[in-house]
Design an enzyme around this catalytic site. Structure first.
Site, PDB file in Angstrom:
ATOM      1  N   TYR A 145       0.809  -1.366   0.153  1.00  0.00           N
ATOM      2  CA  TYR A 145      -0.037  -0.094  -0.128  1.00  0.00           C
ATOM      3  C   TYR A 145       0.954   1.296  -0.005  1.00  0.00           C
ATOM      4  CZ  TYR A 145      -3.381   3.594   1.631  1.00  0.00           C
ATOM      5  OH  TYR A 145      -4.182   4.609   1.768  1.00  0.00           O
ATOM      6  N   ASP A 240       9.498   2.661  -0.828  1.00  0.00           N
ATOM      7  CA  ASP A 240       8.379   3.587   0.064  1.00  0.00           C
ATOM      8  C   ASP A 240       8.831   3.013   1.036  1.00  0.00           C
ATOM      9  OD1 ASP A 240       6.531   4.205   1.550  1.00  0.00           O
ATOM     10  OD2 ASP A 240       4.929   3.545   0.375  1.00  0.00           O
ATOM     11  N   LYS A 268       5.594   9.212   9.010  1.00  0.00           N
ATOM     12  CA  LYS A 268       5.589   8.513  10.207  1.00  0.00           C
ATOM     13  C   LYS A 268       6.354   9.280  11.054  1.00  0.00           C
ATOM     14  CE  LYS A 268       2.656   5.423   8.482  1.00  0.00           C
ATOM     15  NZ  LYS A 268       1.321   5.226   9.047  1.00  0.00           N
TER      16      LYS A 268
END
Length: 430
Positions: A145, A240, A268
């Protein structure tokens, strides 16, 4: 039994105001049943819901809070920053300060752009790759994702996996056509795709440690294959690391595997709990972005001073010793969970990389999304509810990752293992 009355009432109200009652789908607890908890506050390794229940938290805001909730230094730095202003729409020294810190930890990022989310980071990296290579097709991996931008919602993990969505309505067929999907860790398949479409492919984007279908480490040979085929065909390799950056290891998964991508996305931890994302990489590629080049990128709140402050304050406190200590605790936790499952004859697979961990109720090795789907999700839902009753808050989906922080203590690891044992006992007794 814990009382969740106030959370149930809050969810009933929010369901009249927001689709599904939430602002991000996995929060809705659909994969585990029941109503989500509404959180009042957090401190250190704990969160507290509006009913007053206390939990050892392993979600950690889905990763950012590596220093735990409301870290004293981060809070103090943010309090000082907010008194000066919340946003200016103009450059600040904070942006360069954080950029230099990121460069030092992740040297492959020679230049970067700050954005406001992981989705924005990956979306922008894809646009940059397409513009730089002058090609349209991209390759992603089933169950990875990369945010909810159109090109990346084909065969995605995280919330789409939770709700069994392979392609989201609203994504044009043309975009789906230009997104080639391959099974994770499948070297033969990626070679076959490049043999057929190599000169049309702008980039390969990959989670070097998958975190959006639970934790699934990439095989090193798989990532080496990606590096080789992209280089051979003039495509770019994008790691990613929105989740794995500062989580899989201090210097990210790329340092862990010894493989250098062309572009990297981060998020994050880089915001210290505030909304932020980063994309960056080789200098000659990044110079193609406006105003230096023709590939457009903009963001009114990009480089927001509060987000920059949160990131600076967090990264300043991180060091290799902290990662060693966290890794040892997670290793012990995984061994304890596996032993508890064996005691109750429950098939389980546990994975962890650095500060990321997850477990699958599965009899076989889990190496890709198809393997994850064979896990016992009905058992997971029952077990999740038993864990909540034991005061353990983990990700409410088989397709998500759990995290540890610097604030989790050895005593809390022991408490968690004991709670898993009691949860197995409760589920086995029906």
């Amino acid at each position: 039994m814990r009382d969740f009355t106030k959370s149930k009432q809050a969810f009933a109200e929010s369901s009249q105001l927001m689709p599904g009652g939430v602002n991000s789908p996995v929060r809705a607890f659909k994969n585990v049943g029941g109503d989500p908890l509404f959180i009042d506050h957090g401190k250190g390794s704990h969160i507290y819901d509006i009913d007053g229940n206390d939990y050892i938290d392993y979600v950690m805001s889905w990763g950012p809070l590596i220093l735990g909730h409301a870290d004293d230094q981060v809070v103090a730095d943010l309090q000082a920053a907010v008194t000066k202003g919340t946003s200016y729409g103009a450059p600040t020294l904070l942006e360069s300060q954080l950029a230099k810190m990121i460069q030092k930890v992740v040297p492959s990022i020679e230049m970067m752009r700050m954005v406001s989310s992981g989705t924005e980071a990956t979306m922008s990296a894809i646009r940059l790759a397409r513009g730089y290579t002058k090609r349209d097709k991209i390759v992603k991996f089933i169950g990875n994702y990369h945010g909810h931008s159109d090109s990346l919602l084909v065969d995605a993990g995280s919330g789409l996996a939770t709700f069994n969505i392979t392609k989201s309505p609203g994504v044009p067929e043309a975009l789906a056509y230009d997104t080639l999907t391959v099974a994770y860790n499948d070297e033969a398949a990626i070679k076959k795709v490049f043999a057929a479409h190599g000169d049309e492919i702008a980039c390969v984007i990959v989670e070097p440690v998958a975190g959006n279908m639970g934790v699934i480490p990439a095989k090193k040979s798989f990532l080496q294959t990606l590096r080789q085929v992209t280089s051979d065909h003039g495509a770019l390799l994008i790691f990613d690391e929105v989740m794995t950056g500062f989580r899989a290891a201090f210097h990210g998964a790329q340092a862990l595997y010894g493989i250098t991508p062309d572009l990297t996305t981060l998020g994050k931890v880089v915001g210290g709990g505030l909304p932020v994302g980063v994309f960056g990489g080789r200098r000659e590629i990044m110079h193609e972005i406006t105003p230096d080049g023709p590939i457009y990128h903009a963001g009114t709140l990009s480089g927001n001073p509060l987000a920059m402050t949160g990131g600076i304050s967090t990264i300043k406190q991180l060091n290799e010793d902290l990662y060693t200590a966290m890794d040892q605790k997670v290793t012990r936790l995984m061994a304890g969970i596996a032993a508890a499952a064996k005691q109750y004859q429950v098939p389980i697979v546990t994975h962890h990389v650095g500060t990321m961990w997850s477990y699958f109720f599965n009899e076989h090795e889990v190496e890709n999304f198809a393997d994850v789907q064979k896990s016992d999700q009905a058992y997971f839902a029952k077990f999740y509810k038993a864990l909540l009753q034991e005061g353990i808050y983990t990700a409410p989906s088989q397709f998500e990752t759990n995290f540890i922080s610097t604030k989790h203590t050895d005593a809390e690891i022991d408490q968690t293992i004991a709670a898993f044992e009691r949860a197995f006992a409760a589920v086995s007794q029906g």
